[in-house]
Design a protein around this motif. Structure first.
Motif, mmCIF file in Angstrom:
data_model
loop_
_atom_site.group_PDB
_atom_site.id
_atom_site.type_symbol
_atom_site.label_atom_id
_atom_site.label_comp_id
_atom_site.label_asym_id
_atom_site.label_seq_id
_atom_site.Cartn_x
_atom_site.Cartn_y
_atom_site.Cartn_z
ATOM 1 N N CYS C 989 0.827 -1.217 0.000
ATOM 2 C CA CYS C 989 0.000 0.000 0.000
ATOM 3 C C CYS C 989 0.851 1.253 0.000
ATOM 4 O O CYS C 989 0.435 2.286 -0.503
ATOM 5 N N GLY C 990 2.059 1.175 0.582
ATOM 6 C CA GLY C 990 2.955 2.321 0.520
ATOM 7 C C GLY C 990 2.808 3.309 1.659
ATOM 8 O O GLY C 990 3.433 4.359 1.646
ATOM 9 N N VAL C 991 1.993 2.982 2.647
ATOM 10 C CA VAL C 991 1.813 3.897 3.772
ATOM 11 C C VAL C 991 3.132 4.099 4.531
ATOM 12 O O VAL C 991 3.461 5.201 4.950
ATOM 13 N N SER C 993 6.079 3.995 3.313
ATOM 14 C CA SER C 993 6.944 4.829 2.502
ATOM 15 C C SER C 993 6.649 6.305 2.737
ATOM 16 O O SER C 993 7.547 7.122 2.904
ATOM 17 N N ALA C 994 5.366 6.629 2.788
ATOM 18 C CA ALA C 994 4.993 8.015 3.026
ATOM 19 C C ALA C 994 5.290 8.417 4.472
ATOM 20 O O ALA C 994 5.508 9.583 4.753
#
Lengths: 67, 167, 1022
Positions: C989-991, C993-994
């Motif tokens: 989901c990339g959460v 990463s953010a």
């Protein structure tokens, strides 16, 4: 050229929600202005704030994030 | 994304240049309506010239990449939903306020650093180019100096000139 | 069943009948665990009733959004064969080896050729009522069931088609750009060998025409709840605008009438409760209020509010207290229509006994669920028994087994039920099939083989761009040749081509050939949406020896030609931009290896009650080694106290038999008197420390099922604990059994419901108490007919077939007295002469004044409460709900999974539920666990996060932000802590990463530089 200025807009769409919604708009032939250029992400959480800045730097007039 | 829209507003680019909306997979019509509505809005705002805002954009980017903001953002859930190292839960409102203050400060620092890319400059010159108050510039400069990102370069007459050390 | 398995070979395939959510779930579970599945659907597309719904309770998720991924997965699974427009004709043979005859009706459109462009429907001159839209709008005779249908293939309805009637027309054939219309198709018969059959045909919504006093079909603004779902739906007949059918104006007042066709033995209706209508009516009222801009008044007319499921009571409370939905306890008998305005007048008796009259703009009939005649006929052909209400007969102990060996059932066909329970049963039916067929696992499934991948990483990118006309779908708006020529001018592009249909079989060959001939190492297809077609093209390039992640789709149809039909030039310019962005991204894409993580094929079950034992037995019968850990010195849990199921089956004997089977099973190791002390690891590689009497032990296992149960509240109310005539749950039964004299001497007994449940501190319904008390009341009446039995209740929640018990209890003279939450009964000890009694004072809602009843004994239905869940939750990094029960991954569609892979939930620890639901959930958990354990490795979607170990400072914010427990800190010698991705659990989901303050986390396939390249390419001017 139309009278009003037609902007060019970067749009981030999350795969399971907004991207699917955009596809449905297509299937249903709901017409909208040809302003957006879409980037698909797996989740809107992936969109880093710096991507928004990158969009503006690259020549887009605005950025949409559709979660 | 709240921070981004703050930064866009501060820099004069305008918070409306970025729009956040929720669209579900069944909302084809709503998606189309959003695009229509928001395109019209941006149409009214007119073209965005990235060259005109080059400095501002760089400052926004700098602020976004600043460790302080990234830390604060990363800690959001930790602070507001769980607790900090002193076992206190930070109130959502307080957190927003902290974030807003940090956003403004980081943006202004970043703006100063961007201005200094053009070589050593005085406080007055920095203030002119950045559009910040002279007083604010000197305050911020001393902060940045302590962080080791700028240094006193020398004097032109009696006017001190500052130089950027950071890459 | 197991003896048969050993002696005779079985067929490793299963037929699932019915393509609704239950059928699809069964099919996917089985296909994932090594069985080939025939999924038989009688309409032109799978999806069932759930596809028609707008939102789902209690989460208000968009129904289509959560359903669609499952349908797509079912539609393209290598080991699921979809058979649409098919009906089962006969079933011969026996469990393990059946021969099924299936009749297929012609679609008149070739599945292979149809490209779903919709031209046939557009050109078709024949309009018919759209049954998918519940006859609120038209569709054509050539149609697709709904826009997201799987398979997305059109069909021609012969009954209404003009050509089939008069022999003329064929407009669809003339205009079809793919030549897919085949009027000469004939019905076909298929003979299929399978080992078991799962029936999941669902239900039919009750037709309210039989109630002539409601005026359905006569009054335009009296509609069914299913029609209301379509009205609310954004893709429905009114495009999501809440308007009434008569004049398409926005209603200001809407009424819902509950129990239409249910809890009614007249009118050709049904005596049973349909179980789902209370919740869907509340949901519809809440969503309608959200839709309405002007402020909408909503009123629900009901008898008992049955919000008994997980989080339902909270939903009800919110609707009542926050959203302002009005709840009126009254059964409406007739509706009057004003012929001028089509407004509707309802007359009812309110709670104070006054007759009220109110005018509404719309009336929604909350229709129940029933079994259609066609389904009954099918059941007869297959040879399964139906109960008196027409539902498939099952027992509490084998909730998914029908009367015919080897034929299983799930979903509403075996009784009215909601989506989560249907999904649970679907997995349970898969688990039951898997036990029967475990010796043939993997015998009929296929695994594809591919040529070796070329190493292209060091090569310069050579991109091939294929631009699709999609018949006229793209080509009639976008100038495809010009896009193609434009693509040729882009950097790294080595080859360009245009295709009429990029998705056709022959074009796949063209693409493969081009890759070989022009040594392409990246491919862009500019066509339709990656959501449906990316896997196809990825497969194609993989077959040509390219890694499947060196591919990008530019969506120039769904998001370009279809939505800019009037602006061909701008659409062409947009297509060029999209192609340029795709080329820029694809050039930077890297080959990604599909990850495999080793998996320990043993399972751990925590909790030795009914749920834990069921799960352990099922998995062990499927051939897996299971550790069953129980805190107490004996197995059995709560069920030990229960005598009979609500259907009257002997629970004690069943539990005894089950304990014996578990204790003696060669593949189950029972570990009693033992607690879990710690857990580490992740799916495939868990390590659990146990502790018993000071000794500790470590187990390695691949999955875990949590079945730790619940407890009943010991309240500080109604003299409980102070007076030994006040007892709770099964204590009274037990006392009468041990000392029958007490029953002989007793004159009156009372039950009080909702003790500790549905209270502010515990805002949930304990679900099983109404049935339990009614059941006990009936039993007492049977043993001693002159005994006075009172049940003091708030809403009688004898849902589904249990309503029959309630009806019987009233017939037997059990007295039901309703009390309000704020006016609880008072209990005091009194003397009646020399006899000690309990005096209960309660305000009678019919008389409107307090009454006093003297009883000998009072039994309390106290709340079921979670206990000690926090520790286990922490060990496995799984969440608890606000009420303290374990919180599953998704309340609707993943009722036994956790967001954390490899951990499953069953039984009371999830939420209070009766025995059959616990067993079904346990079997479901076993099915889900088996789909993981079936392979000696975990295959991982490699679009995962990637931590730069040099940039990472080990702050742990990623670990704190990950919703899946898929990233964690590990110790690095000399450097403190560093984050690492647990690829097996990461969902990409990339959460994280953010959230990373150091920008040290990137996402595979959606790397920062890949996204930025696309952004830059998109922003540039042509």
């Amino acid at each position: 050229m139309s009278q009003t200025f037609e902007p060019k807009i970067l749009a981030f769409l999350c795969n399971w929600c907004a991207y699917a919604g955009a596809d449905l708009a297509g299937v249903s032939r709901f017409q909208y202005p040809p302003t957006i250029r879409v980037i698909r992400t797996m989740c809107s959480g992936r969109v880093d704030p710096s991507h928004v800045v990158e969009g503006l730097k690259s020549g887009f007039d605005g950025v949409f994030v559709f979660g | 994304m709240h921070v981004v829209s703050q930064l866009l507003e501060m820099s004069g680019i305008g918070r409306d240049r970025m729009q956040l909306r929720w669209v579900s997979a069944a909302e084809g019509q709503i998606f189309a309506d959003f695009v229509k509505e928001l395109s019209a809005l941006m149409g009214e705002m007119g073209a965005f010239d990235p060259d005109e805002y080059k400095l501002k954009l760089a400052a926004v980017e700098g602020a976004l990449n600043s460790p302080r903001l990234r830390w604060l953002l990363g800690m959001d859930r930790q602070l507001t939903e769980r607790e900090n190292v002193y076992h206190q839960k930070v109130d959502d409102k307080l957190y927003r306020q902290l974030l807003d203050e940090a956003t403004q400060e980081e943006y202004q620092k970043s703006l100063i650093l961007e201005v200094l890319r053009d070589g050593p400059q005085s406080v007055r010159e920095i203030a002119e180019k950045s559009g910040l108050e002279i007083y604010a510039v000197s305050q911020l400069l001393s902060d940045i100096e302590r962080a080791g990102l700028v240094d006193l370069h020398g004097y032109e007459g009696t006017t001190p000139k500052f130089i950027r050390l950071a890459a | 069943m197991n003896e048969k398995k050993a002696s005779q070979p079985v067929t490793g395939a299963v037929m699932v009948v019915g393509g609704g959510i239950a059928g699809v779930q069964s099919a996917l579970d089985l296909a994932e665990s090594g069985y080939f599945v025939y999924l038989v659907e009688n309409s032109s597309a799978i999806g069932g009733v759930m596809a028609q719904l707008d939102k789902t309770f209690p989460t208000n998720d968009c129904s289509m959004c959560i359903l669609s991924p499952k349908l797509v997965e079912g539609g393209r699974h290598l080991n699921v064969r979809l058979m649409t427009l098919c009906d089962v004709e006969s079933l011969e043979g026996e469990a393990g080896n059946f021969t099924v005859t299936v009749n297929e009706r012609p679609r008149y459109i070739s599945m292979e050729k149809c490209i779903a462009c919709g031209v046939c429907a557009e050109k078709c001159p024949k309009k018919v009522e759209d049954t998918f839209d519940e006859r609120l709008g038209p569709r054509k005779s050539a149609y697709v069931k709904y826009p997201q249908a799987v398979p997305l293939k059109y069909a021609i309805e012969a009954e209404s088609c003009i050509y089939f009637k008069n022999g003329k027309c064929r407009a669809c054939e003339k205009f079809c750009p793919a030549g897919a219309v085949e009027f000469d198709q004939k019905p076909q018969t298929h003979t299929i060998q399978v080992g078991s059959v799962i029936l999941a045909p669902g239900f039919k919504a009750f037709s309210p025409e039989v109630y002539d006093t409601y005026g359905f079909g006569k009054y335009p603004n009296v509609i069914t709840s299913m029609q209301f779902e379509r009205i609310l739906s954004a893709s429905g007949p009114y495009e999501g605008h809440l308007v009434r059918p008569s004049d398409k104006t926005e209603p200001k007042k809407i009424a819902w009438l509950q129990c239409v066709g249910s809890r009614d033995i007249h009118h050709g209706a049904h005596g049973y409760c349909s179980g789902v209508c209370c919740m869907y009516a509340i949901k519809e009222a809440v969503i309608a209020k959200e839709h309405s801009k002007k402020g909408l008044d909503t009123a629900i007319f009901f008898m008992d509010m049955r919000t008994y499921g997980k989080d339902f009571e909270r939903y009800y409370n919110r609707a009542k207290d926050e959203t302002g939905v009005r709840f009126i306890r009254s059964r409406i008998h007739s509706v009057a229509n004003d012929p001028q305005t089509n407004d509707l007048t309802l007359e009812y008796v309110d709670e104070s006994g006054q007759i009220q009259s109110e005018v509404f703009d719309m009336v929604v009939l909350s229709i129940g669920l029933e079994i259609s005649d066609e389904m009954k006929k099918m059941a007869e052909k297959i040879g399964v028994k139906l109960d008196m209400d027409g539902f498939a007969e099952t027992s509490a102990f084998q909730p998914v087994a029908t009367s015919r060996d080897g034929v299983y059932v799930c979903g509403a066909f075996s009784g009215p039920k909601d989506i989560p329970y249907s999904v649970m049963e679907a997995s349970a039916a898969a688990a039951a099939s898997a036990v029967l067929l475990s010796s043939a696992r993997g015998s009929l499934t296929q695994e594809k083989t591919y040529p070796a991948e070329e190493d292209v990483e060091k090569e310069e990118p050579r991109v091939g761009v294929f631009v699709c006309h999609c018949g006229i779908n793209i080509g009639s708006v976008v100038d495809v040749p010009s896009v193609k020529e434009y693509a040729r001018s882009l950097p790294n592009v080595a080859f360009v081509a245009e295709n009429l249909f990029s998705c056709s079989q022959d074009t796949q060959q063209v693409i493969r050939d081009a890759i070989k001939e022009h040594r392409l190492n990246r491919v862009v297809v500019a066509a339709c949406t990656p959501r449906t077609h990316e896997p196809l093209f990825q497969e194609t390039i993989r077959e040509a020896g390219l890694n499947r992640y060196l591919f990008e789709l530019a969506n120039i149809r769904d998001q370009d030609s279809w939505v800019h039909q009037a602006e061909p030039e701008k659409a062409t310019a947009k297509a060029k931009d999209l192609v340029r962005m795709a080329v820029a991204k694809v050039a930077l894409l890297e080959p990604i290896e599909r990850l495999r993580v080793d998996l320990n094929q043993d399972g751990l079950v925590i909790g030795g009650g009914m749920a834990g034992m069921s799960a352990a037995l099922n998995l062990a019968d499927q051939g897996f080694k299971i550790y069953l850990v129980e805190e107490k010195p004996h197995l059995g849990g709560h069920a030990l106290k229960v005598h009979k199921s609500w259907k009257g089956e002997d629970v004690s004997a069943f539990v005894k038999g089950m304990v014996e089977r578990v204790e003696n099973h060669p593949r189950i190791e029972v570990i009693k008197n033992t607690k879990v002390k710690d857990v580490s690891g992740f799916v495939g590689q868990f390590k659990t420390s146990l502790q018993s009497n000071g000794a500790s032990r470590e187990l390695d296992h691949g999955v875990a099922i949590i079945a730790t149960g619940a407890h009943s509240l010991a309240p500080d109310l109604y003299l409980y604990g102070q007076n030994d005539r006040v007892s709770r749950w099964h204590d009274l039964e037990k006392m009468f059994e041990e000392d029958p004299k007490k029953l002989d001497e007793a004159e009156a007994v009372a039950f009080i419901q909702c003790v500790g449940s549905r209270e502010p501190e515990r805002p949930y319904c304990s679900k099983i108490c109404c049935t339990s008390s009614v059941q006990q009341a009936l039993e007492l009446k049977a043993r001693k007919p002159d005994l006075d039995v009172y049940v003091l209740y708030r809403d009688m929640r004898t849902y589904g077939g249990r309503e029959d018990l309630y009806k019987k209890a009233r017939e037997q003279g059990v007295l039901f007295i309703r009390f309000a939450q704020e006016e609880k009964p008072q209990v005091e000890a009194v003397k009646e002469g020399t006899r000690e009694k309990l005096q209960i004072t309660v305000r009678d809602h019919i008389l409107g004044r307090p009454i006093k009843i003297n009883v000998d004994y009072l039994n309390l239905a106290t709340a079921l409460i979670p206990k000690g869940q926090e520790e286990i939750a922490k060990f496995f990094k799984v969440p608890l709900s606000d009420d303290g029960f374990f919180l599953e991954a998704h309340m609707k569609l993943r009722p036994v999974d956790f967001a954390t892979d490899g951990v499953f939930i069953a039984g009371l620890a999830h939420y209070p539920k009766p025995i059959e639901e616990s067993i079904a959930q346990a079997q479901a958990a076993a099915a889900r666990a088996a789909s993981v354990l079936a392979k000696p490795y975990v295959e991982v979607e490699p679009v995962v996060s990637l931590v730069d170990q040099d940039l990472c400072i080990g702050c742990g914010l990623c670990e704190a932000s990950c919703p899946f427990g898929a990233i964690r800190l590990h110790k690095v010698v000399g450097r403190g802590y560093r984050a690492e991705t647990i690829a097996a659990s990461c969902k990409g989901c990339g959460v994280c990463s953010a959230a990373c303050p150091k920008k040290a986390i990137d996402m595979m396939h959606f790397r920062d530089r890949q996204i930025c390249a696309a952004i830059r390419a998109g922003g540039a001017r042509q």
